[in-house]
Design a protein around this motif. Sequence first.
Motif, PDB file in Angstrom:
ATOM      1  N   TYR A 137       0.367  -1.015   0.251  1.00 34.85           N
ATOM      2  CA  TYR A 137      -0.261   0.160  -0.005  1.00 34.85           C
ATOM      3  C   TYR A 137       0.922   1.447   0.387  1.00 34.85           C
ATOM      4  O   TYR A 137       0.067   2.115   0.235  1.00 34.85           O
ATOM      5  N   ARG A 158      -6.471  -6.007   4.117  1.00 34.55           N
ATOM      6  CA  ARG A 158      -6.902  -4.318   4.536  1.00 34.55           C
ATOM      7  C   ARG A 158      -5.638  -3.772   4.781  1.00 34.55           C
ATOM      8  O   ARG A 158      -4.809  -4.347   5.913  1.00 34.55           O
ATOM      9  N   TYR A 191     -16.197  -0.333   6.238  1.00 31.08           N
ATOM     10  CA  TYR A 191     -14.763  -1.563   5.560  1.00 31.08           C
ATOM     11  C   TYR A 191     -14.682  -0.920   4.267  1.00 31.08           C
ATOM     12  O   TYR A 191     -13.858  -0.802   3.594  1.00 31.08           O
ATOM     13  N   GLN A 194     -12.803   1.978   3.848  1.00 30.66           N
ATOM     14  CA  GLN A 194     -10.822   1.283   4.483  1.00 30.66           C
ATOM     15  C   GLN A 194     -10.578   0.691   3.088  1.00 30.66           C
ATOM     16  O   GLN A 194      -9.351   1.310   2.044  1.00 30.66           O
ATOM     17  N   PHE A 195     -11.493   0.034   2.378  1.00 29.26           N
ATOM     18  CA  PHE A 195     -11.128  -0.597   0.836  1.00 29.26           C
ATOM     19  C   PHE A 195     -10.460   0.334  -0.344  1.00 29.26           C
ATOM     20  O   PHE A 195      -9.708   0.221  -0.557  1.00 29.26           O
ATOM     21  N   ASP A 198      -7.330   1.802   0.314  1.00 30.33           N
ATOM     22  CA  ASP A 198      -6.290   0.971   0.443  1.00 30.33           C
ATOM     23  C   ASP A 198      -6.107   1.273  -1.493  1.00 30.33           C
ATOM     24  O   ASP A 198      -4.552   1.170  -1.969  1.00 30.33           O
ATOM     25  N   TYR A 267     -11.823  -7.597   3.222  1.00 26.26           N
ATOM     26  CA  TYR A 267     -12.868  -7.362   2.619  1.00 26.26           C
ATOM     27  C   TYR A 267     -12.594  -7.920   1.339  1.00 26.26           C
ATOM     28  O   TYR A 267     -11.902  -7.766   0.534  1.00 26.26           O
TER      29      TYR A 267
END
Lengths: 368, 368
Positions: A137, A158, A191, A194-195, A198, A267
């Motif tokens: 990431y 994640r 979630y 966050q995905f 990322d 995720y």
Amino acid sequence: MAAEETKEMQEAYPMKGGNGLYSYTKNSKPQRAATDAAKELIKMAIEENFDKEILFSSKTLSIADLGCSVGPNTFFAVQNIIEAFESRYQKHQELNSRIPEFQVFFSDHTSNDFNLLFTSLPQNKPYYAAGVPGSFYGRLFPKASLHFVYTSVAIHFRSEVPKEVMNKNSPAWNKGRIYYIYSSDEVVRAYKAQFDRDMEKFLQARAEEIVYGGLLVIVVGGISHGTHHSQGHGGMILDLLGTCLMDLAKKGIVSEDKVDSFNIPIYHMTPQEVEAAAERNGCFSVERIEDIHHVGSDENNSLSITNAQEFASYIRSGMEGQIKKHFGEEILDVLFDTYKKKIEDNPSIFKSGKALAFFILLKRKAIN
Amino acid sequence: MAAEETKEMQEAYPMKGGNGLYSYTKNSKPQRAATDAAKELIKMAIEENFDKEILFSSKTLSIADLGCSVGPNTFFAVQNIIEAFESRYQKHQELNSRIPEFQVFFSDHTSNDFNLLFTSLPQNKPYYAAGVPGSFYGRLFPKASLHFVYTSVAIHFRSEVPKEVMNKNSPAWNKGRIYYIYSSDEVVRAYKAQFDRDMEKFLQARAEEIVYGGLLVIVVGGISHGTHHSQGHGGMILDLLGTCLMDLAKKGIVSEDKVDSFNIPIYHMTPQEVEAAAERNGCFSVERIEDIHHVGSDENNSLSITNAQEFASYIRSGMEGQIKKHFGEEILDVLFDTYKKKIEDNPSIFKSGKALAFFILLKRKAIN
């Protein structure tokens, strides 16, 4: 320079190292199935989508496996990629004498067992090998230094658990659960956000590292477009572990607070969510999206393991590190024993829900 | 392809990993002294000998440390190299805006503790890091892929013990000794021939890997031209360990046969022997040869450690692996205790003999 400065900001969720009973090395059959299923698609990608100009002009082709873990899947995948390149060179008369050297970068978190990876490297391998520690990431490689990047069963992790789901004062607090599939919409949205964050980091880093015309292959498990999260097989499997932890909480073996503050940083995305992320990023064209059926799976495309003990070991190899860190080592045996029994009592888990692995081929556009 | 196929043919003599009492990490002061002493010479090499055309045309500069071990010396050395490059770019107006990215390859035997190396990498380092496992007596990198190669206190290790010195039927059999400095001319010649074979492999591999105009810096301990092997400080230190093993043999703790069949794969070369190897190879010009004085050494240029326990630990950190493999772990404590006592009884060892560290700068010629 800011090279890799974000590296240590990322949480690492390494597979269990070594060669033991619950090691990833001994419990990576389902990942191998995904690798096998992607094999032909990778060959086709290199044959049809990889720019001929790069083949002509490169003395070395640089390949990276991001989230390589400790093998052996990474070696099969890399061998396949190199054979596909060699076959492409051999098929075309004007390229035949130009077969380049290959350099392969095996990358994973710093906590990955690189010592094991290096001692497991195949003898007489047709490439120069290097290990690269750090989170995908963030940036891992110099600008425009990679020709082909592969990542298999890795980007579902994640970079961290979304903060809101651990915050008692947030509407997204995920009380009594360790996963989001049966949770409120707020938790699911946390979630998903966050995905998205990322994926933007992942794609931006790769856009800088991959040469124009280079390829990025993503293989990952997830759910089909239109399937509700609660119907995903992978999510059911992880949620079941949460019910085991709550059982231990009821018995006083762990505190309920501990369970509330534990959430799995995975995720299960749809292919369309990856496609949308690529479109937002703008540096890649989406060349191909394919569902891949796990080898050995039935018509419902369930996982290839149907033995409760083997299945519990498989989940343990992936989850042990995180659980140990949060709850302590002493609960591992009882937790995964409880898990095994729940599966034995409910063997339909192997057939319930919808499992999907998919293959996405992205190509670095020749613009910024 | 034959990439790295010779790798596993080489013997590995890794420094002791981990962070323990006898670890290399805790016992690498003398190597650090050599690194410090080479610092200014490396800066000058980059300022005066590195081709401007490469600086202009490179978007990434690739640096390798061969025989990097586990740090921390490797990080200091690499930092120094990168600062020297940055300074060169900044000094010249036409280069000022062209500072490239840096990729650093840390290379050592597969048995090196890369996990420790990776977790020790400095935060916010101004380069992308990779680890490369394998012997530097074979190819480790693609053709023409490196711009600056550095190796410090590493090429004194031979790829293997010369076979003749372990052969009872050879005139070069090294009975009753573990090193060559007080042995017959046949033994010395066998070590020297092994050095010459190894250097040719080393230089040939580097000639293929380093771009035309790229630099190869060798820092290593050895002896001055004209000094007899028996007068070399490094050799005396190693021979003394042999006398301790013979003491244990007399006490029946190890067998004499075991001592006879043990030989240390180190050769203390002269700078002129490296120069001659480079001339035989033909792909490099010798740009500079300098003696370097160890920081903290006295006027005799003896080693910087003068405490018997510390000195025994230093030798142990380098030798423990080989001795354990040949004699078993159980003799380690008694052997190095005997060694420590011999040094205490004979403190002049710190001042006796002639120690030399030297710096050789080679430049890849623009021909084959």
